[in-house]
Design a protein around this motif. Structure first.
Motif, PDB file in Angstrom:
ATOM      1  N   HIS A  35      47.850  42.452  40.233  1.00 16.90           N
ATOM      2  CA  HIS A  35      46.540  41.842  40.496  1.00 16.90           C
ATOM      3  C   HIS A  35      45.559  42.256  39.406  1.00 16.90           C
ATOM      4  O   HIS A  35      45.279  43.437  39.225  1.00 16.90           O
ATOM      5  N   LYS A  36      45.061  41.287  38.652  1.00 18.68           N
ATOM      6  CA  LYS A  36      44.084  41.575  37.603  1.00 18.68           C
ATOM      7  C   LYS A  36      42.685  41.588  38.214  1.00 18.68           C
ATOM      8  O   LYS A  36      42.237  40.584  38.776  1.00 18.68           O
ATOM      9  N   GLU A  84      54.201  41.183  41.296  1.00 15.93           N
ATOM     10  CA  GLU A  84      52.925  40.668  40.806  1.00 15.93           C
ATOM     11  C   GLU A  84      51.946  41.805  40.564  1.00 15.93           C
ATOM     12  O   GLU A  84      51.958  42.817  41.253  1.00 15.93           O
TER      13      GLU A  84
END
Length: 464
Positions: free
Chosen positions: A134-135, A132
């Motif tokens: 993280h934005k 994943e």
């Protein structure tokens, strides 16, 4: 307990007689067991000299310690704090003259295989199905990045991590810059570059391809009409240099840039390519850098029986990485050193039939510190070839310079920028090959990183 083996773990590779006929990656990478064992060679020095040798200042002992303990995810987190392109760096950075040259283990034995471990960690991460990204939350500010090569992607990644709305403008139809058009598949698989670009997109970076800045839209328009508060120019150095000798306009003479772009980006090595390339049988590559090695090794894989590296100095002065020279020799590339082309010869149909060279000897050192090559009178000879690839360097394309008022450049075309990447135009920064001329991927990344920090400071101060 450190592993006190005197030698770094060797990198497994394809057999030379197999790989010189395919475009699959030459090096196959460490296994988990080998990576852990190699990481245990690190002494975890308090002074961390290896970090000082890294242009993007990766916390090298910290990530290696995590590898040694089998914590590959944690190792990736450490690397990605400083580098937006770890899988790329692990493959193409000249570690032997940077981080590994500072390794304390290298004083008495061999340095730790830092680059090989970085590659292992990045590949491990990219193989995880649920990795994943993280934005970050938006900070409300917009920055434009011109060029999606290593400088542009690094700048974009660092700014995106700080919450900037970043748009990258790429002239070609695929993002990656020199990583996709210049470096061959067998050294850097394009799927790896695409994975790194996709990671940046997950951070929120937008990529606009087929956008030739200076032709489709100008820097002034980006700032005045589209609301970008700052612009980073990382457009590289894609303008090839030639020798200005007779015969350079013959059919079968390529710049290394054109030859590699057709081969790598346009996939000319495939059975039915959309952009075909001449499959010559005897090829001369003029030059001695990494690009010359890439061109020669591509020519071999495209079916040439004989491929020559023609270089006017000796092997000691070859600017290419030692590993690339060794791989080229293993694959059957013939080195014609201390020779310089003086004319390319063609037939009545204007196709290459040979290259006239003169033998050289080394004289006194020149401004670069290398011994100056001097022609040996009466030593001319003709090399029997049907294609010639000129690989003697590149300079920045003049388009941005000619369409951006007040942007100061060097006589040879490089954009003038200070140590933070700031150009003569307020809010406009530049870095990488567009400033220095052709250099390494990691130096371009370092420039992109420095500029991102300076752009962040500039926008903060402007909006106080």
């Amino acid at each position: 307990m450190p592993n006190m083996s005197p030698k770094k773990a060797p990198m497994p590779t394809q057999d030379p007689d197999v790989r010189n006929k395919n475009f699959l990656e030459v090096a196959t990478g460490y296994t988990q067991e080998v990576a852990i064992e190699e990481a245990q060679r690190c002494l975890n020095c308090k002074t961390k000299p290896c970090v000082a040798g890294c242009p993007v200042h990766i916390a090298i002992p910290d990530f290696i310690k995590e590898v040694a303990n089998g914590n590959f995810a944690a190792a990736y987190d450490v690397i990605s704090e400083s580098s937006s392109l770890p899988a790329v760096c692990g493959r193409v950075c000249p570690q032997e003259t940077q981080c590994e040259s500072k390794c304390v283990r290298g004083i008495k034995t061999e340095p730790v295989g830092i680059g090989r471990l970085e590659r292992f960690v990045a590949d491990w991460h990219n193989a995880q199905p649920n990795a994943e990204v993280h934005k970050p939350e938006s900070n409300g500010h917009k920055v434009a990045v011109i060029g999606s090569g290593p400088a542009g992607l690094t700048c974009a990644g660092d700014l995106a991590k700080k919450g900037y709305d970043v748009t990258v403008f790429e002239a070609l139809h695929l993002a990656g810059g020199v990583l996709v058009y210049g470096i061959p598949e067998f050294r850097l698989p394009k799927s790896i570059v695409q994975k790194e670009v996709d990671t940046l997109k997950q951070l929120g970076v937008k990529v606009e391809t087929n956008m030739v800045i200076g032709r489709v839209i100008s820097i002034d328009e980006l700032m005045d009409e589209y609301g970008f508060e700052s612009v980073f120019i990382g457009s590289g150095a894609g303008l090839p240099r030639f020798m200005n000798i007779p015969g350079e306009n013959l059919c079968g003479v390529y710049s290394a840039n054109e030859f590699l772009t057709r081969t790598n980006l346009m996939k000319a090595y495939k059975d039915d390519p959309t952009t075909p390339i001449m499959h010559a049988k005897k090829v001369a590559v003029v030059g001695g850098g990494n690009v010359a090695m890439d061109a020669a090794r591509c020519a071999k894989r495209l079916g040439a029986d004989e491929v020559y590296i023609v270089y006017r100095r000796s092997e000691e002065e070859l600017p290419a990485r030692k590993e690339e020279v060794e791989h080229a020799k293993e694959e059957g590339i013939i080195f014609k050193l201390l020779n310089n082309p003086i004319e390319i010869i063609g037939n009545e149909d204007e196709f290459v039939t040979g290259m006239k060279c003169i033998k050289m000897e080394l004289g006194e050192p020149d401004a670069s510190g290398r011994r100056r090559p001097v022609p040996v009178e009466g030593s001319e000879f003709v090399l029997d070839v049907d294609a010639v690839i000129i690989s003697i360097g590149t300079s920045p394309n003049p388009l941005i310079k000619s369409t951006t008022k007040g942007l100061d450049t060097q006589k040879w075309g490089g954009i003038i920028a200070d140590e933070n990447g700031l150009t003569s135009r307020e809010g406009v920064y530049a870095g990488g090959d567009a400033v220095t001329g052709a250099a390494t991927v990691i130096l371009a990344m370092g420039a992109g990183k420095t500029a991102a920090s300076a752009i962040d400071e500039y926008i903060h101060n402007k909006n106080k």
